[in-house]
Design a protein around this motif. Structure first.
Motif, short mmCIF file in Angstrom:
data_model
loop_
_atom_site.label_atom_id
_atom_site.label_comp_id
_atom_site.label_asym_id
_atom_site.label_seq_id
_atom_site.Cartn_x
_atom_site.Cartn_y
_atom_site.Cartn_z
N ILE A 1 0.79 -1.13 -0.11
CA ILE A 1 0.05 0.01 0.02
C ILE A 1 0.76 1.24 0.13
O ILE A 1 2.06 1.30 0.76
CB ILE A 1 -1.16 0.10 1.24
N GLN A 2 0.45 2.22 -0.86
CA GLN A 2 0.94 3.64 -0.89
C GLN A 2 -0.02 4.46 -0.52
O GLN A 2 -0.91 5.18 -1.46
CB GLN A 2 1.72 4.01 -2.06
N PRO A 3 -0.56 4.54 0.64
CA PRO A 3 -1.93 5.46 1.10
C PRO A 3 -1.81 6.82 0.74
O PRO A 3 -0.79 7.43 0.53
CB PRO A 3 -1.79 5.27 2.48
N LYS A 4 -2.92 7.42 0.01
CA LYS A 4 -3.22 8.76 -0.26
C LYS A 4 -2.82 9.80 0.85
O LYS A 4 -2.42 10.94 1.04
CB LYS A 4 -4.41 9.20 -0.69
N GLY A 5 -3.06 9.35 2.31
CA GLY A 5 -3.00 9.85 3.42
C GLY A 5 -1.84 9.12 4.38
O GLY A 5 -0.73 9.01 3.95
N PHE A 6 -2.46 8.77 5.56
CA PHE A 6 -1.69 7.83 6.36
C PHE A 6 -2.28 6.99 6.94
O PHE A 6 -3.48 6.76 7.11
CB PHE A 6 -1.17 8.79 7.59
N LEU A 7 -1.33 5.77 7.10
CA LEU A 7 -1.75 4.60 7.79
C LEU A 7 -1.04 4.50 9.49
O LEU A 7 0.20 4.96 9.18
CB LEU A 7 -1.33 3.14 7.08
N VAL A 8 -1.73 4.60 10.12
CA VAL A 8 -1.23 4.66 11.49
C VAL A 8 -1.61 3.36 12.67
O VAL A 8 -2.98 3.28 12.53
CB VAL A 8 -1.76 5.94 12.38
N ALA A 9 -0.69 2.83 12.91
CA ALA A 9 -0.92 1.73 13.80
C ALA A 9 -0.51 2.00 15.27
O ALA A 9 0.60 2.64 15.50
CB ALA A 9 -0.30 0.27 13.41
N ALA A 10 -1.32 1.59 16.22
CA ALA A 10 -0.85 1.98 17.96
C ALA A 10 -0.86 0.50 18.50
O ALA A 10 -1.80 -0.27 18.56
CB ALA A 10 -1.67 2.69 18.37
N THR A 11 0.01 0.46 19.37
CA THR A 11 0.14 -0.59 20.05
C THR A 11 0.76 -0.42 21.47
O THR A 11 1.67 0.56 21.77
CB THR A 11 0.99 -1.94 19.79
N ASN A 12 0.18 -1.13 22.78
CA ASN A 12 0.58 -0.77 24.15
C ASN A 12 1.76 -2.04 24.40
O ASN A 12 2.21 -1.94 25.41
CB ASN A 12 -0.54 -0.97 25.07
N PHE A 13 1.96 -2.98 23.43
CA PHE A 13 2.64 -4.02 23.52
C PHE A 13 3.33 -4.12 22.36
O PHE A 13 3.49 -5.37 21.94
CB PHE A 13 1.75 -5.51 23.72
N ASP A 14 4.64 -3.37 22.24
CA ASP A 14 5.44 -3.55 21.16
C ASP A 14 6.09 -4.79 21.14
O ASP A 14 6.60 -5.15 20.02
CB ASP A 14 6.14 -2.47 20.80
N GLN A 15 6.41 -5.36 22.20
CA GLN A 15 7.35 -6.54 22.22
C GLN A 15 6.45 -7.65 21.79
O GLN A 15 6.98 -8.80 21.54
CB GLN A 15 7.44 -6.69 23.87
N SER A 16 5.10 -7.50 21.80
CA SER A 16 4.49 -8.90 20.96
C SER A 16 4.27 -8.71 19.63
O SER A 16 3.84 -9.71 18.96
CB SER A 16 2.81 -8.79 21.62
N LEU A 17 4.80 -7.69 19.06
CA LEU A 17 4.59 -7.67 17.53
C LEU A 17 5.56 -8.37 16.79
O LEU A 17 6.63 -8.78 17.50
CB LEU A 17 4.87 -6.11 17.18
N ASP A 18 5.16 -9.18 15.63
CA ASP A 18 5.86 -9.99 14.91
C ASP A 18 7.11 -9.08 14.51
O ASP A 18 7.06 -8.02 14.04
CB ASP A 18 5.30 -10.41 13.75
N SER A 19 8.42 -9.53 14.41
CA SER A 19 9.42 -8.85 14.18
C SER A 19 9.60 -8.37 12.82
O SER A 19 10.24 -7.38 12.57
CB SER A 19 10.64 -9.93 14.49
N ALA A 20 8.85 -8.92 11.89
CA ALA A 20 9.00 -8.41 10.55
C ALA A 20 7.90 -7.27 10.29
O ALA A 20 7.88 -6.63 9.26
CB ALA A 20 8.51 -9.56 9.41
#
Length: 328
Positions: free
Chosen positions: A214-233
Protein backbone atom coordinates in the motif's frame (compact mmCIF):
# COMPACT_ATOMS: atom_id res chain seq x y z
CA UNK A 1 -26.51 -2.25 2.13
CA UNK A 2 -30.30 -2.34 2.66
CA UNK A 3 -32.09 0.92 1.85
CA UNK A 4 -33.50 1.15 5.36
CA UNK A 5 -30.01 0.97 6.86
CA UNK A 6 -28.78 3.69 4.50
CA UNK A 7 -31.67 5.97 5.47
CA UNK A 8 -30.86 5.45 9.16
CA UNK A 9 -27.21 6.30 8.50
CA UNK A 10 -28.29 9.41 6.57
CA UNK A 11 -30.46 10.68 9.42
CA UNK A 12 -27.81 9.83 12.02
CA UNK A 13 -25.21 11.84 10.09
CA UNK A 14 -27.35 14.98 9.83
CA UNK A 15 -25.32 18.02 10.87
CA UNK A 16 -21.98 16.34 10.04
CA UNK A 17 -21.59 17.60 6.50
CA UNK A 18 -18.88 15.29 5.18
CA UNK A 19 -20.44 12.13 6.61
CA UNK A 20 -23.94 13.20 5.43
CA UNK A 21 -22.63 13.73 1.91
CA UNK A 22 -20.83 10.37 1.89
CA UNK A 23 -24.04 8.52 2.87
CA UNK A 24 -26.06 10.51 0.34
CA UNK A 25 -23.57 9.47 -2.34
CA UNK A 26 -24.10 5.85 -1.31
CA UNK A 27 -27.86 6.19 -1.74
CA UNK A 28 -27.39 7.78 -5.17
CA UNK A 29 -24.99 4.99 -6.11
CA UNK A 30 -27.57 2.37 -5.07
CA UNK A 31 -30.20 4.01 -7.31
CA UNK A 32 -27.74 4.07 -10.22
CA UNK A 33 -27.05 0.35 -9.74
CA UNK A 34 -30.84 -0.27 -9.92
CA UNK A 35 -30.87 1.72 -13.19
CA UNK A 36 -33.09 4.40 -11.60
CA UNK A 37 -31.08 7.05 -13.42
CA UNK A 38 -33.74 9.78 -13.41
CA UNK A 39 -34.08 9.56 -9.64
CA UNK A 40 -30.28 9.35 -9.23
CA UNK A 41 -29.77 12.49 -11.33
CA UNK A 42 -32.46 14.32 -9.39
CA UNK A 43 -30.92 13.34 -6.04
CA UNK A 44 -27.44 14.36 -7.18
CA UNK A 45 -28.73 17.72 -8.40
CA UNK A 46 -30.41 18.31 -5.04
CA UNK A 47 -27.22 17.37 -3.25
CA UNK A 48 -25.06 19.69 -5.36
CA UNK A 49 -27.45 22.67 -5.29
CA UNK A 50 -28.44 22.38 -1.63
CA UNK A 51 -27.41 24.84 1.10
CA UNK A 52 -23.70 25.49 1.39
CA UNK A 53 -22.09 23.27 4.00
CA UNK A 54 -20.86 24.82 7.21
CA UNK A 55 -17.28 25.91 7.30
CA UNK A 56 -14.83 23.02 7.59
CA UNK A 57 -11.14 22.81 8.37
CA UNK A 58 -8.99 24.41 5.70
CA UNK A 59 -7.74 21.92 3.15
CA UNK A 60 -9.99 19.05 4.28
CA UNK A 61 -9.76 16.28 1.71
CA UNK A 62 -13.02 15.47 -0.13
CA UNK A 63 -14.61 12.18 0.85
CA UNK A 64 -15.21 9.52 -1.75
CA UNK A 65 -18.44 7.51 -1.41
CA UNK A 66 -18.17 5.34 1.69
CA UNK A 67 -17.45 1.77 0.53
CA UNK A 68 -20.06 -0.73 1.62
CA UNK A 69 -17.44 -3.47 1.74
CA UNK A 70 -15.40 -1.65 4.41
CA UNK A 71 -18.27 0.04 6.21
CA UNK A 72 -18.59 -2.63 8.87
CA UNK A 73 -14.97 -2.27 9.92
CA UNK A 74 -14.18 1.46 10.00
CA UNK A 75 -15.73 4.43 11.75
CA UNK A 76 -15.41 8.10 10.83
CA UNK A 77 -14.43 10.14 13.90
CA UNK A 78 -15.16 13.86 14.07
CA UNK A 79 -12.17 15.67 15.62
CA UNK A 80 -12.91 17.26 18.99
CA UNK A 81 -9.33 18.16 19.97
CA UNK A 82 -6.58 20.33 18.53
CA UNK A 83 -2.86 20.76 19.08
CA UNK A 84 -3.50 22.83 22.20
CA UNK A 85 -4.98 19.73 23.89
CA UNK A 86 -1.92 17.51 23.70
CA UNK A 87 1.48 17.48 25.37
CA UNK A 88 4.29 15.85 23.37
CA UNK A 89 7.99 15.45 23.95
CA UNK A 90 10.24 17.80 21.98
CA UNK A 91 11.44 14.80 19.96
CA UNK A 92 7.89 13.86 18.93
CA UNK A 93 7.02 17.47 18.12
CA UNK A 94 9.99 17.56 15.76
CA UNK A 95 8.95 14.27 14.10
CA UNK A 96 5.35 15.33 13.56
CA UNK A 97 6.28 18.75 12.19
CA UNK A 98 8.62 16.98 9.78
CA UNK A 99 5.83 14.61 8.69
CA UNK A 100 3.43 17.52 8.14
CA UNK A 101 5.93 19.40 5.99
CA UNK A 102 6.77 16.27 4.02
CA UNK A 103 3.09 15.51 3.34
CA UNK A 104 2.44 19.06 2.12
CA UNK A 105 5.37 18.85 -0.32
CA UNK A 106 4.55 15.27 -1.25
CA UNK A 107 3.97 15.82 -4.97
CA UNK A 108 7.30 17.57 -5.38
CA UNK A 109 9.09 14.79 -3.47
CA UNK A 110 7.45 12.06 -5.58
CA UNK A 111 8.37 13.84 -8.81
CA UNK A 112 11.99 13.42 -7.78
CA UNK A 113 11.44 9.69 -7.40
CA UNK A 114 11.52 9.70 -3.60
CA UNK A 115 8.95 8.12 -1.25
CA UNK A 116 6.80 10.12 1.19
CA UNK A 117 6.52 8.71 4.70
CA UNK A 118 2.93 7.55 5.14
CA UNK A 119 3.00 4.47 7.39
CA UNK A 120 3.46 5.20 11.09
CA UNK A 121 3.68 2.94 14.15
CA UNK A 122 2.85 4.44 17.57
CA UNK A 123 4.26 2.53 20.58
CA UNK A 124 3.98 3.13 24.30
CA UNK A 125 2.05 2.34 27.49
CA UNK A 126 -1.71 2.98 27.67
CA UNK A 127 -2.92 6.48 28.46
CA UNK A 128 0.07 8.30 26.98
CA UNK A 129 -1.61 10.03 24.05
CA UNK A 130 -1.40 7.69 21.05
CA UNK A 131 -5.08 7.88 20.07
CA UNK A 132 -5.35 11.59 20.88
CA UNK A 133 -2.26 12.26 18.78
CA UNK A 134 -3.79 10.44 15.79
CA UNK A 135 -6.85 12.69 16.07
CA UNK A 136 -4.83 15.90 16.35
CA UNK A 137 -2.51 14.79 13.54
CA UNK A 138 -5.48 14.18 11.22
CA UNK A 139 -6.92 17.60 12.06
CA UNK A 140 -3.60 19.32 11.35
CA UNK A 141 -3.35 17.49 8.01
CA UNK A 142 -6.92 18.39 7.10
CA UNK A 143 -7.73 14.70 6.57
CA UNK A 144 -10.68 12.67 7.89
CA UNK A 145 -9.85 10.19 10.63
CA UNK A 146 -11.16 6.64 10.34
CA UNK A 147 -10.69 4.21 13.21
CA UNK A 148 -10.59 0.50 12.43
CA UNK A 149 -12.97 -1.60 14.54
CA UNK A 150 -10.57 -4.37 15.45
CA UNK A 151 -13.24 -6.43 17.22
CA UNK A 152 -15.33 -6.62 14.03
CA UNK A 153 -12.34 -7.02 11.76
CA UNK A 154 -11.20 -10.21 13.47
CA UNK A 155 -13.56 -12.96 12.38
CA UNK A 156 -14.07 -16.34 13.94
CA UNK A 157 -14.44 -17.84 10.45
CA UNK A 158 -11.29 -19.19 8.86
CA UNK A 159 -9.99 -16.96 6.10
CA UNK A 160 -12.40 -14.08 6.72
CA UNK A 161 -10.08 -11.89 8.77
CA UNK A 162 -7.56 -11.54 5.94
CA UNK A 163 -10.41 -10.72 3.55
CA UNK A 164 -11.69 -8.05 5.94
CA UNK A 165 -8.21 -6.52 6.19
CA UNK A 166 -7.99 -6.42 2.41
CA UNK A 167 -11.19 -4.34 2.28
CA UNK A 168 -9.74 -1.85 4.77
CA UNK A 169 -6.51 -1.44 2.82
CA UNK A 170 -8.38 -1.05 -0.46
CA UNK A 171 -10.30 1.84 1.14
CA UNK A 172 -7.08 3.47 2.41
CA UNK A 173 -5.52 3.16 -1.05
CA UNK A 174 -8.31 5.23 -2.61
CA UNK A 175 -9.26 7.66 0.16
CA UNK A 176 -7.01 10.50 1.42
CA UNK A 177 -7.41 9.80 5.12
CA UNK A 178 -5.72 8.92 8.37
CA UNK A 179 -6.61 5.26 8.90
CA UNK A 180 -5.97 4.35 12.53
CA UNK A 181 -5.47 0.80 13.81
CA UNK A 182 -5.63 0.82 17.62
CA UNK A 183 -4.52 -2.28 19.55
CA UNK A 184 -2.57 -3.29 16.46
CA UNK A 185 -0.90 -6.16 18.33
CA UNK A 186 -4.23 -8.03 18.15
CA UNK A 187 -3.57 -8.39 14.40
CA UNK A 188 0.22 -8.38 14.20
CA UNK A 189 1.14 -10.73 17.04
CA UNK A 190 4.42 -12.60 16.69
CA UNK A 191 3.94 -15.76 14.65
CA UNK A 192 6.45 -17.61 16.81
CA UNK A 193 4.40 -17.27 20.02
CA UNK A 194 3.37 -20.54 21.59
CA UNK A 195 -0.25 -21.46 21.08
CA UNK A 196 -0.80 -19.26 18.02
CA UNK A 197 -2.69 -21.29 15.44
CA UNK A 198 -2.19 -21.33 11.68
CA UNK A 199 -5.07 -18.90 11.04
CA UNK A 200 -3.28 -16.12 12.97
CA UNK A 201 -0.10 -16.84 11.04
CA UNK A 202 -2.02 -16.46 7.79
CA UNK A 203 -3.47 -13.16 9.01
CA UNK A 204 -0.02 -11.81 9.87
CA UNK A 205 1.36 -12.99 6.53
CA UNK A 206 -1.46 -11.19 4.71
CA UNK A 207 -1.02 -8.08 6.84
CA UNK A 208 2.68 -7.90 5.98
CA UNK A 209 1.89 -8.10 2.28
CA UNK A 210 -0.84 -5.44 2.48
CA UNK A 211 1.35 -2.98 4.40
CA UNK A 212 4.23 -3.57 1.98
CA UNK A 213 2.14 -2.91 -1.11
CA UNK A 214 0.00 0.00 0.00
CA UNK A 215 0.97 3.58 -0.73
CA UNK A 216 -1.83 5.41 1.07
CA UNK A 217 -3.03 8.80 -0.18
CA UNK A 218 -2.99 9.88 3.44
CA UNK A 219 -1.54 7.97 6.40
CA UNK A 220 -1.77 4.49 7.81
CA UNK A 221 -1.25 4.70 11.58
CA UNK A 222 -1.03 1.66 13.87
CA UNK A 223 -0.82 1.88 17.67
CA UNK A 224 0.11 -0.70 20.27
CA UNK A 225 0.61 -0.87 24.02
CA UNK A 226 2.57 -4.11 23.60
CA UNK A 227 5.32 -3.50 21.07
CA UNK A 228 7.22 -6.53 22.42
CA UNK A 229 4.36 -8.74 21.14
CA UNK A 230 4.58 -7.56 17.54
CA UNK A 231 5.94 -9.86 14.89
CA UNK A 232 9.55 -8.98 14.14
CA UNK A 233 8.80 -8.56 10.43
CA UNK A 234 6.28 -5.78 11.16
CA UNK A 235 8.79 -3.12 12.17
CA UNK A 236 10.49 -2.56 8.83
CA UNK A 237 7.11 -2.16 7.08
CA UNK A 238 6.60 1.23 8.76
CA UNK A 239 8.26 4.43 7.57
CA UNK A 240 8.40 5.88 11.07
CA UNK A 241 8.13 4.43 14.58
CA UNK A 242 7.15 6.93 17.29
CA UNK A 243 7.35 6.19 21.00
CA UNK A 244 4.94 7.73 23.50
CA UNK A 245 6.45 7.56 26.98
CA UNK A 246 4.94 8.49 30.32
CA UNK A 247 5.37 12.23 30.90
CA UNK A 248 8.48 13.50 32.63
CA UNK A 249 8.29 16.21 35.29
CA UNK A 250 8.27 19.10 32.79
CA UNK A 251 5.55 17.52 30.63
CA UNK A 252 3.42 16.63 33.67
CA UNK A 253 3.65 20.24 34.89
CA UNK A 254 2.55 21.51 31.50
CA UNK A 255 -0.34 19.04 31.46
CA UNK A 256 -1.56 20.18 34.89
CA UNK A 257 -1.43 23.82 33.79
CA UNK A 258 -3.45 22.94 30.71
CA UNK A 259 -6.11 21.05 32.66
CA UNK A 260 -6.55 23.77 35.28
CA UNK A 261 -6.10 26.79 32.99
CA UNK A 262 -9.74 27.95 33.29
CA UNK A 263 -10.30 26.77 36.86
CA UNK A 264 -9.79 28.92 39.99
CA UNK A 265 -7.38 27.18 42.39
CA UNK A 266 -6.52 27.60 46.06
CA UNK A 267 -3.17 25.80 45.64
CA UNK A 268 -0.33 25.15 43.20
CA UNK A 269 -0.73 21.69 41.60
CA UNK A 270 2.93 21.69 40.57
CA UNK A 271 3.88 21.45 44.23
CA UNK A 272 2.71 17.82 44.05
CA UNK A 273 4.76 16.76 41.03
CA UNK A 274 7.01 14.52 43.14
CA UNK A 275 4.00 12.35 43.93
CA UNK A 276 2.98 12.08 40.28
CA UNK A 277 6.15 10.52 38.91
CA UNK A 278 5.36 7.69 36.50
CA UNK A 279 1.68 8.59 36.03
CA UNK A 280 0.24 8.51 32.51
CA UNK A 281 -1.69 11.40 30.97
CA UNK A 282 -4.92 9.44 31.38
CA UNK A 283 -4.24 9.03 35.11
CA UNK A 284 -3.33 12.70 35.53
CA UNK A 285 -6.51 13.71 33.73
CA UNK A 286 -8.66 11.56 36.04
CA UNK A 287 -7.08 13.25 39.06
CA UNK A 288 -7.70 16.74 37.67
CA UNK A 289 -11.26 16.03 36.57
CA UNK A 290 -12.17 14.41 39.88
CA UNK A 291 -10.76 17.35 41.84
CA UNK A 292 -12.75 19.83 39.77
CA UNK A 293 -15.94 17.80 40.18
CA UNK A 294 -15.46 17.73 43.97
CA UNK A 295 -15.51 21.54 44.08
CA UNK A 296 -18.63 21.63 41.90
CA UNK A 297 -20.44 19.10 44.08
CA UNK A 298 -19.63 21.15 47.19
CA UNK A 299 -20.69 24.33 45.35
CA UNK A 300 -17.33 26.00 45.83
CA UNK A 301 -15.85 28.45 43.34
CA UNK A 302 -12.29 27.19 43.78
CA UNK A 303 -10.61 23.79 43.70
CA UNK A 304 -8.89 23.16 47.01
CA UNK A 305 -5.72 21.24 47.72
CA UNK A 306 -7.80 18.67 49.58
CA UNK A 307 -9.87 18.07 46.42
CA UNK A 308 -6.67 17.34 44.51
CA UNK A 309 -5.17 15.12 47.23
CA UNK A 310 -8.38 13.12 47.65
CA UNK A 311 -8.45 12.51 43.89
CA UNK A 312 -4.79 11.48 44.03
CA UNK A 313 -5.53 8.97 46.81
CA UNK A 314 -8.30 7.43 44.69
CA UNK A 315 -6.00 7.15 41.69
CA UNK A 316 -3.28 5.49 43.79
CA UNK A 317 -5.82 2.96 45.03
CA UNK A 318 -6.82 2.21 41.45
CA UNK A 319 -3.18 1.84 40.39
CA UNK A 320 -2.46 -0.63 43.18
CA UNK A 321 -5.45 -2.81 42.32
CA UNK A 322 -4.87 -2.82 38.57
CA UNK A 323 -1.18 -3.62 39.12
CA UNK A 324 -2.18 -6.73 41.11
CA UNK A 325 -4.52 -7.82 38.31
CA UNK A 326 -1.74 -7.37 35.73
CA UNK A 327 0.64 -9.48 37.81
CA UNK A 328 -1.89 -12.26 38.36
Amino acid sequence: MARGELMKKLLASYGRDEEFRAVAEQIIGEEEKKNNRVLARSLRKSLETGPSPRSKPRGLAPLIPFPESAGDFIELVEPSHNKQDIVLSSENVRIFLSLLREYRRGDEIRRRGLPVRSKLLFCGPPGCGKTLCAEVFAAELGLPLYIVKIDRLISSYLGETATNIRKIFEFARKQPTVLFFDEFDALARARSEDGEHSELRRVVNSLLIFIDRIQPKGFLVAATNFDQSLDSAIWRRFDEVIWFDRPDRRMAARFLRMKFKNVPLQFDPEAHLDGLDGYSYAELERICVQAIKASIIDQRKQVSEKDFLDALVDERRRRRRTARIAEA
